[in-house]
Write an enzyme that holds these catalytic residues in place. Sequence first.
Site, mmCIF file in Angstrom:
data_model
loop_
_atom_site.group_PDB
_atom_site.id
_atom_site.type_symbol
_atom_site.label_atom_id
_atom_site.label_comp_id
_atom_site.label_asym_id
_atom_site.label_seq_id
_atom_site.Cartn_x
_atom_site.Cartn_y
_atom_site.Cartn_z
ATOM 1 N N THR A 37 0.842 -1.206 0.000
ATOM 2 C CA THR A 37 0.000 0.000 0.000
ATOM 3 C C THR A 37 0.872 1.249 0.000
ATOM 4 O O THR A 37 0.413 2.332 -0.348
ATOM 5 C CB THR A 37 -0.955 0.058 1.217
ATOM 6 O OG1 THR A 37 -0.162 -0.022 2.412
ATOM 7 C CG2 THR A 37 -1.976 -1.048 1.200
ATOM 8 N N TYR A 142 -7.970 -8.866 12.818
ATOM 9 C CA TYR A 142 -6.864 -7.906 12.784
ATOM 10 C C TYR A 142 -6.409 -7.565 14.214
ATOM 11 O O TYR A 142 -5.214 -7.560 14.519
ATOM 12 C CB TYR A 142 -7.327 -6.642 12.052
ATOM 13 C CG TYR A 142 -6.390 -5.476 12.145
ATOM 14 C CD1 TYR A 142 -5.239 -5.428 11.374
ATOM 15 C CD2 TYR A 142 -6.649 -4.410 13.003
ATOM 16 C CE1 TYR A 142 -4.368 -4.356 11.458
ATOM 17 C CE2 TYR A 142 -5.784 -3.332 13.089
ATOM 18 C CZ TYR A 142 -4.655 -3.309 12.317
ATOM 19 O OH TYR A 142 -3.792 -2.242 12.407
ATOM 20 N N ASN A 175 -7.230 6.171 16.103
ATOM 21 C CA ASN A 175 -7.367 6.439 14.659
ATOM 22 C C ASN A 175 -6.453 7.564 14.196
ATOM 23 O O ASN A 175 -6.771 8.736 14.359
ATOM 24 C CB ASN A 175 -8.828 6.715 14.327
ATOM 25 C CG ASN A 175 -9.652 5.445 14.432
ATOM 26 O OD1 ASN A 175 -9.827 4.902 15.518
ATOM 27 N ND2 ASN A 175 -10.114 4.949 13.305
#
Length: 318
Positions: A37, A142, A175
Amino acid sequence: MEKHVLVTGGAGFIGSNMTDELIQKGYKVTVIDNESTGLRENVNKDARYIKGDIRDKKAMDKVFKEKIDVIFHIAGCASTIKSFHDPAADLNTNVSGTINIINYAIKYKVPRILYASSMTSYGIPERLPIKETQSTKPISYYGITKYSAERYMLATGLRNDLPFKMNVTAFRMFNVYGRRQSLENPYQGVVSIFIGNVLRNEPITIFGDGKQSRDFVHIKDVANAWISAIDNEKSYGKVFNIGSGIRVSINELVDVILRSFGKGRKNYKVIYKKERPGDQKYMQADISKAKKILNWKIQIPFEKGMKDTIEWAMQVYK
Ligand code: UD1
């Protein structure tokens, strides 16, 4: 002489920003990234760059041709949703990859490792804000692999059979958002997903009722926390929450982003879909431990960080 830091996943969103901050502070940096990514163009020109996987011997041998003093282990599959689609791949990258990093660190006697753990280690919080002492019962695959790798790291730091002391610190990141978070990748984080939606004039999709909340922390604040821990002995063997301490609902996030673009719910399509598996409904970090031990404070509050991220995103789409 300044220390030599290896940043795994250093072409990705978090790793590349971390690399910039390290170089700015005078550290020498080597980056390894498999570009799954990550983007090479994100890697600071002054970093030594090795394209390759953390599980690949050839690439890793190349990394350790030079002496490494510190490892920032950030490389990994970073998607809750993908972990449900392909749990074996998630396990392989996040756990086996970490074990490989540990093996190399032992072989080359690297005395210091900082690990990118995750708030997904907690699962459903017992209460908010979440302290590091709360129980860890991940509810996504995850979360299981991130927590497992965290434990491998910390257990290695406790080993008394090694010929040297390895000092480990893990950061349970909430986050993280900011420049270079992918505007296209639907698996990379809700802030840039929504910004990308608006820039392409696509409807915004909210999974669930939008009342779920997250603790958004700007990448620069994250980098400062990590870098301040490198030489801080009080952080050895410890786990830290890295969030902002503030809770924002996904509905609020949509409103903030739409407002920044001069839009609103009346003239923008927002679709509600079924909640996703493994979603941690309400999240908010208690960051007092990091504040106290790392002498860390948030320098980029949400409004400022969002403004900066949107400015960057608009440049990308110009
Ligand atoms: C995120 C990261 C994870 C990281 C963790 C802790 C991603 C994909 N996940 O998990 O790697 O370890 O924080 O730092 O970056 N949502 C929508 N619409 C969308 C996208 C998301 O409503 O188009 C919702 C999700 O269902 C969720 C919330 O927004 O409720 C946050 O989602 P997201 O940023 O994707 O990931 P987290 O699950 O919070």
